[in-house]
Write a protein that holds these residues in place. Structure first.
Motif, PDB file in Angstrom:
ATOM      1  N   PRO A  51       0.686  -1.463  -0.048  1.00  0.00           N
ATOM      2  CA  PRO A  51       0.071  -0.029   0.022  1.00  0.00           C
ATOM      3  C   PRO A  51       0.832   1.209  -0.038  1.00  0.00           C
ATOM      4  CG  PRO A  51      -0.098  -1.143   2.109  1.00  0.00           C
ATOM      5  CD  PRO A  51       0.816  -2.099   1.321  1.00  0.00           C
ATOM      6  N   VAL A  52       1.970   1.436   0.754  1.00  0.00           N
ATOM      7  CA  VAL A  52       2.616   2.540   0.630  1.00  0.00           C
ATOM      8  C   VAL A  52       3.183   2.793  -0.657  1.00  0.00           C
ATOM      9  CG1 VAL A  52       4.878   3.655   1.910  1.00  0.00           C
ATOM     10  CG2 VAL A  52       2.960   2.333   3.259  1.00  0.00           C
ATOM     11  N   ALA A  53       3.975   1.687  -1.188  1.00  0.00           N
ATOM     12  CA  ALA A  53       4.605   1.868  -2.610  1.00  0.00           C
ATOM     13  C   ALA A  53       3.651   2.345  -3.505  1.00  0.00           C
ATOM     14  CB  ALA A  53       5.364   0.395  -2.994  1.00  0.00           C
ATOM     15  N   SER A  54       2.237   1.882  -3.253  1.00  0.00           N
ATOM     16  CA  SER A  54       1.411   2.230  -4.317  1.00  0.00           C
ATOM     17  C   SER A  54       0.692   3.581  -4.327  1.00  0.00           C
ATOM     18  CB  SER A  54       0.333   1.284  -4.645  1.00  0.00           C
ATOM     19  OG  SER A  54      -0.449   1.574  -3.058  1.00  0.00           O
ATOM     20  N   LEU A  55       1.214   4.358  -3.182  1.00  0.00           N
ATOM     21  CA  LEU A  55       0.685   5.826  -2.976  1.00  0.00           C
ATOM     22  C   LEU A  55       1.680   6.575  -3.347  1.00  0.00           C
ATOM     23  CD1 LEU A  55      -1.200   4.898   0.525  1.00  0.00           C
ATOM     24  CD2 LEU A  55      -2.190   5.319  -1.806  1.00  0.00           C
ATOM     25  N   SER A  56       1.719   7.760  -3.996  1.00  0.00           N
ATOM     26  CA  SER A  56       2.572   8.896  -4.179  1.00  0.00           C
ATOM     27  C   SER A  56       3.098   9.289  -3.077  1.00  0.00           C
ATOM     28  CB  SER A  56       1.930   9.997  -5.342  1.00  0.00           C
ATOM     29  OG  SER A  56       2.940  10.761  -5.138  1.00  0.00           O
ATOM     30  N   LEU A 103       2.132  13.288  -1.858  1.00  0.00           N
ATOM     31  CA  LEU A 103       0.871  13.716  -1.613  1.00  0.00           C
ATOM     32  C   LEU A 103       0.342  13.429  -0.446  1.00  0.00           C
ATOM     33  CD1 LEU A 103      -0.983  12.984  -4.987  1.00  0.00           C
ATOM     34  CD2 LEU A 103       0.165  15.046  -4.399  1.00  0.00           C
ATOM     35  N   THR A 104      -0.361  14.222   0.115  1.00  0.00           N
ATOM     36  CA  THR A 104      -0.991  13.849   1.675  1.00  0.00           C
ATOM     37  C   THR A 104      -2.168  12.887   1.274  1.00  0.00           C
ATOM     38  OG1 THR A 104      -2.541  15.617   1.286  1.00  0.00           O
ATOM     39  CG2 THR A 104      -0.475  16.096   2.392  1.00  0.00           C
ATOM     40  N   VAL A 105      -2.498  12.297   2.416  1.00  0.00           N
ATOM     41  CA  VAL A 105      -3.551  11.492   2.163  1.00  0.00           C
ATOM     42  C   VAL A 105      -4.904  12.006   1.772  1.00  0.00           C
ATOM     43  CG1 VAL A 105      -4.992   9.844   3.761  1.00  0.00           C
ATOM     44  CG2 VAL A 105      -2.649   9.748   4.257  1.00  0.00           C
ATOM     45  N   GLY A 106      -5.169  13.348   1.993  1.00  0.00           N
ATOM     46  CA  GLY A 106      -6.235  13.936   1.577  1.00  0.00           C
ATOM     47  C   GLY A 106      -6.225  14.010   0.189  1.00  0.00           C
ATOM     48  N   ALA A 117      -8.578  12.381  -3.076  1.00  0.00           N
ATOM     49  CA  ALA A 117      -9.275  13.353  -3.811  1.00  0.00           C
ATOM     50  C   ALA A 117      -8.715  12.980  -5.324  1.00  0.00           C
ATOM     51  CB  ALA A 117      -9.166  14.769  -3.676  1.00  0.00           C
ATOM     52  N   GLU A 118      -7.669  12.324  -5.445  1.00  0.00           N
ATOM     53  CA  GLU A 118      -7.241  11.959  -6.840  1.00  0.00           C
ATOM     54  C   GLU A 118      -7.774  11.052  -7.590  1.00  0.00           C
ATOM     55  OE1 GLU A 118      -3.530   9.868  -6.858  1.00  0.00           O
ATOM     56  OE2 GLU A 118      -2.564  11.408  -8.059  1.00  0.00           O
ATOM     57  N   TYR A 174       1.426  11.968   5.192  1.00  0.00           N
ATOM     58  CA  TYR A 174       1.966  11.467   4.171  1.00  0.00           C
ATOM     59  C   TYR A 174       2.040   9.994   4.327  1.00  0.00           C
ATOM     60  CZ  TYR A 174       3.040  16.241   2.525  1.00  0.00           C
ATOM     61  OH  TYR A 174       2.953  17.446   2.167  1.00  0.00           O
ATOM     62  N   PRO A 175       1.985   9.274   3.163  1.00  0.00           N
ATOM     63  CA  PRO A 175       2.016   7.711   3.165  1.00  0.00           C
ATOM     64  C   PRO A 175       3.108   7.161   4.125  1.00  0.00           C
ATOM     65  CG  PRO A 175       1.618   8.262   1.034  1.00  0.00           C
ATOM     66  CD  PRO A 175       2.011   9.749   1.826  1.00  0.00           C
ATOM     67  N   HIS A 176       4.450   7.703   4.389  1.00  0.00           N
ATOM     68  CA  HIS A 176       5.534   7.215   4.899  1.00  0.00           C
ATOM     69  C   HIS A 176       5.157   7.469   6.341  1.00  0.00           C
ATOM     70  CE1 HIS A 176       6.805  11.276   5.089  1.00  0.00           C
ATOM     71  NE2 HIS A 176       7.386  11.329   6.306  1.00  0.00           N
TER      72      HIS A 176
END
Ligand code: SF4
Length: 324
Positions: free
Chosen positions: A104-109, A112-115, A119-120, A153-155
């Motif tokens: 999941p972390v690698a698949s999220l930019s 970008l914040t979670v918000g 919204a993406e 952020y994802p990290h």
């Protein structure tokens, strides 16, 4: 139940030798068959568990459904229409099929914040008339996280939190089908059940079909309606989860189930757990590809590949001598 997803005779092949090496390599060794002759269907509101060890081809099959890898044979139909074509042609399909990726972390930019991440999907698919910030708040609440996570952020997320964000993203556009690739991988046992219960509860609420891809048979036992068991890219057994757990027909399934702790004394567990390693996709055994690990293997098994055949209206197996 109306079929949402119908996969018939699917083959997925990867090139494993490229560049100048491909000129020297024998033609047959330039590719591996990750998925071979796979057929399955998922109905609206149904949960289908696709199970197999690492290297069984289950993730390749899942990625082929949304066009992330091409398939070389067979067909994929979604709501009765064939899928495939260019990235642009696949875009409407990706709106209707939500994907939870394995990492999941690698698949999220990471920028970008979670918000913004939540919204993406509305921006990518140009969904008009939505307050994207409000949608992000709705989605984060849906997966049981408070609004403070929208600024992170994802990290900064734990594995469980990142999976929840991945689930919220997959559900953003109210898809008809969600594909969850190893939804409990990397989670503590204590939160694995929590993650699956959330998935099951959201499915019950939204009525989507759910295809769960996992190596972990116990974790999906209680939420899947039907199971497909994959070995070296082939589906070797399929049927209702309860029936398969009660009486597995394929020796591979029996070996997987034997390794699962059984609270129900009625459930057969007379098979020993699996031994040996899954063979390399580049060196498939002859005949039945499971014969190198099967305690019932005969000379016929070593030379003749079994076909997939029905043993009940809703059950099929790929074995010359299904277990009784
Ligand atoms: Fe075992 Fe033979 Fe069945 Fe293959 S075909 S699973 S080797 S009994």
């Amino acid at each position: 139940m109306a079929e949402l997803l119908e996969i018939d005779g699917l083959d997925v092949r990867y090139r494993v030798v490229g560049g100048w090496r491909a000129l020297l390599a024998p033609r047959g060794s330039r590719f591996v068959d990750a998925v071979l002759d796979a057929s399955l269907h998922v109905a609206a509101g149904e949960t289908y568990g696709l199970v197999g060890e690492s290297g069984s081809g289950k993730t390749s099959l899942a990625r082929a459904i949304i066009g992330l890898v091409p398939h070389q044979a067979g067909s994929i139909r979604f709501r009765g229409s064939p899928t495939g074509g260019s990235d642009r042609a696949m875009r409407p399909l990706r709106r209707d099929i939500g994907m939870m990726f394995q990492d999941p972390v690698a698949s999220l930019s990471p920028r970008l914040t979670v918000g913004r991440l939540l919204a993406e999907p509305f921006r990518i698919h140009a969904i008009p008339g939505r307050d994207r910030a409000a949608e992000a708040r709705r989605l984060i609440a849906m997966v049981g996280l408070d609004a403070g996570f929208l600024r992170m952020y994802p990290h900064q997320l734990s594995g469980g939190q990142a999976r929840r964000v991945g689930l919220a993203r997959a559900l953003a556009l109210d898809p008809a089908l969600v594909i969850a690739d190893e939804p409990t991988a990397g989670l503590d046992v204590s939160v694995q059940g929590e993650a699956l219960n959330l998935l099951g509860a959201l499915q019950a609420e939204h009525g989507m079909g759910l295809l769960i891809v996992t190596h972990n048979l116990p974790v999906i036992r209680h939420i899947s309606d039907r199971l497909g068991i994959m070995y070296l890219g082939r589906i070797v057994e399929q049927g209702p989860t309860r029936a398969i757990f009660r009486r597995p027909a394929h020796p591979y399934t029996a070996g997987l189930i034997a390794a699962v702790p059984q609270p129900d004394p009625d459930i057969k567990r007379d098979a020993p757990p699996l031994e040996g390693e899954i063979p390399s996709l580049r060196q498939r055994p002859t005949g039945c590809e499971f014969h190198t690990r099967c305690r019932f293997a005969t000379d016929m098994c070593r030379s003749v590949a079994p076909d997939y055949r029905l043993i009940a209206p809703d059950r099929g197996v790929r074995c010359h001598f299904p277990l009784g």
